[in-house]
Enzyme design. Structure first.
Site, PDB file in Angstrom:
ATOM      1  N   THR A 153       0.815  -1.178  -0.054  1.00 16.01           N
ATOM      2  CA  THR A 153       0.147  -0.035  -0.092  1.00 16.01           C
ATOM      3  C   THR A 153       0.783   1.072  -0.072  1.00 16.01           C
ATOM      4  OG1 THR A 153      -1.801  -1.090   1.063  1.00 16.01           O
ATOM      5  CG2 THR A 153      -1.711   1.322   1.410  1.00 16.01           C
ATOM      6  N   ASP A 184      -9.195   0.033   5.542  1.00 12.07           N
ATOM      7  CA  ASP A 184      -8.852   1.338   6.210  1.00 12.07           C
ATOM      8  C   ASP A 184      -8.586   2.493   5.337  1.00 12.07           C
ATOM      9  OD1 ASP A 184      -6.435  -0.122   6.005  1.00 12.07           O
ATOM     10  OD2 ASP A 184      -5.633   1.542   6.950  1.00 12.07           O
ATOM     11  N   LEU A 205      -2.838  -4.217   8.333  1.00 11.83           N
ATOM     12  CA  LEU A 205      -4.111  -4.987   8.149  1.00 11.83           C
ATOM     13  C   LEU A 205      -5.393  -3.802   8.429  1.00 11.83           C
ATOM     14  CD1 LEU A 205      -5.402  -7.591   7.507  1.00 11.83           C
ATOM     15  CD2 LEU A 205      -5.529  -8.167   9.825  1.00 11.83           C
TER      16      LEU A 205
HETATM   17  N1  ASP Z   1      -4.186  -1.199   4.950  1.00  8.32           N
HETATM   18  C1  ASP Z   1      -4.633  -1.669   3.604  1.00  8.32           C
HETATM   19  C2  ASP Z   1      -6.011  -2.558   3.636  1.00  8.32           C
HETATM   20  O1  ASP Z   1      -6.051  -3.025   4.944  1.00  8.32           O
HETATM   21  C3  ASP Z   1      -3.524  -2.949   3.213  1.00  8.32           C
HETATM   22  C4  ASP Z   1      -2.019  -2.724   3.166  1.00  8.32           C
HETATM   23  O2  ASP Z   1      -1.709  -1.661   4.021  1.00  8.32           O
HETATM   24  O3  ASP Z   1      -1.112  -3.265   2.971  1.00  8.32           O
HETATM   25  O4  ASP Z   1      -6.786  -2.489   2.598  1.00  8.32           O
END
Ligand code: ASP
Length: 282
Positions: A153, A184, A205
């Protein structure tokens, strides 16, 4: 008035072989955003430019190179927020948009809504001349082969010479997610937040980041007087204490203070400030 920018390329474990190119990608994105700030541009334009650079880099899980859901398709989440006005735009579970952060920005500019999802977001993109693409173009071979090993991300937070803060985050989400799953990233206060005290972009996550409204939590610590780096560390410690989730965040405060923290093995970061500070981390 000083200015600064910090970008991240996602929390997760990074294979040694791809570390140099990931850090180089973060550096290039930070430089792109920094160039905007140097020209007296806004923090909003700087974080957007930095995130677009990362979305266009197939190494990262955003835009081109996004992870695949359970049906082997890409669905993107993204958000952008202006700390000076609290205006924001976000998209969730949208397919076939080359740069989801640009669509988020258009939604912010158009108002009155903040978050559009799925077909509605795609229709808005069509009507507002946001570049569309065949969803297959966002899928790179490496993602098809094995995505779960590394995350990526992307996000950026900046302070401009006018004293305004902004944050942006963009992601393909988590590998093998159900169609329609929203993380998120596009939720204000969870993966992305900016106000007059701090700009924050999170990664990790999403389900756990949402539970503790991580970005707003970090900004609130700054508002209460915490220094940028301790606010970042404290917010991640809070998230770790309340959930088992892997998470990381970057933060800029209104004095240009830079903070980042993670409980994951890696999170590539590049920060640049006008006093010639450059911080690179993997
Ligand atoms: N936060 C992102 C999600 O849960 C994934 C990530 O940051 O790798 O969609």
């Amino acid at each position: 008035m000083g200015f600064s920018i910090i970008v991240h390329g996602g929390a997760g474990k990074i294979e040694a072989a791809s570390a140099p190119s990931r850090i180089a990608g973060c550096r290039a994105a930070a430089e792109t955003g920094y160039a905007v700030l140097e020209r007296n541009g806004s923090a909003l334009d700087a974080v957007q430019a930095a995130v677009v650079a990362l979305e266009n880099n197939p190494l990262f899980n955003a835009g081109t190179g996004s992870t695949l859901n359970r049906e082997g398709k890409v669905e993107n989440d993204a958000a952008i927020m202006d700390g000076a006005t609290l205006r924001a735009g976000a998209v969730a579970a949208v397919s076939g948009v080359r740069n989801p952060v640009k669509l988020a920005r258009k939604i912010m500019e158009a108002g009155p809504h903040i978050l559009l999802a799925g077909e509605g977001a795609h229709g808005f993109a069509r009507e507002h001349d946001v570049e569309l693409c065949d969803p297959a173009e966002l899928v790179v071979a490496a993602q098809r082969a094995h995505w779960e090993k590394e995350h990526g991300t992307v996000g950026a937070a900046a302070l401009d010479a006018h004293g305004h803060l902004a944050a942006a985050t963009s992601t393909g989400g988590v590998f093998d997610k159900l169609p329609g799953r929203v993380g998120d990233t596009p939720l204000l206060g969870c993966g992305t937040y900016a106000n007059e005290y701090a700009a924050v972009s999170c990664t990790g996550l999403g389900e756990d980041i949402m539970r503790v409204t991580l970005a707003r939590h970090a900004a609130y610590l700054v508002e209460q007087g915490a220094e940028a780096s301790s606010a970042a560390r404290e917010a991640i410690a809070y998230c770790s204490g309340k959930t088992r989730g892997e998470a990381g965040l970057i933060l800029v405060d209104r004095d240009g203070g830079l903070g980042f923290a993670r409980n994951s093995v890696n999170m590539p970061v590049c920060a640049m400030a006008d006093d010639a500070r450059v911080v690179l981390e993997i």
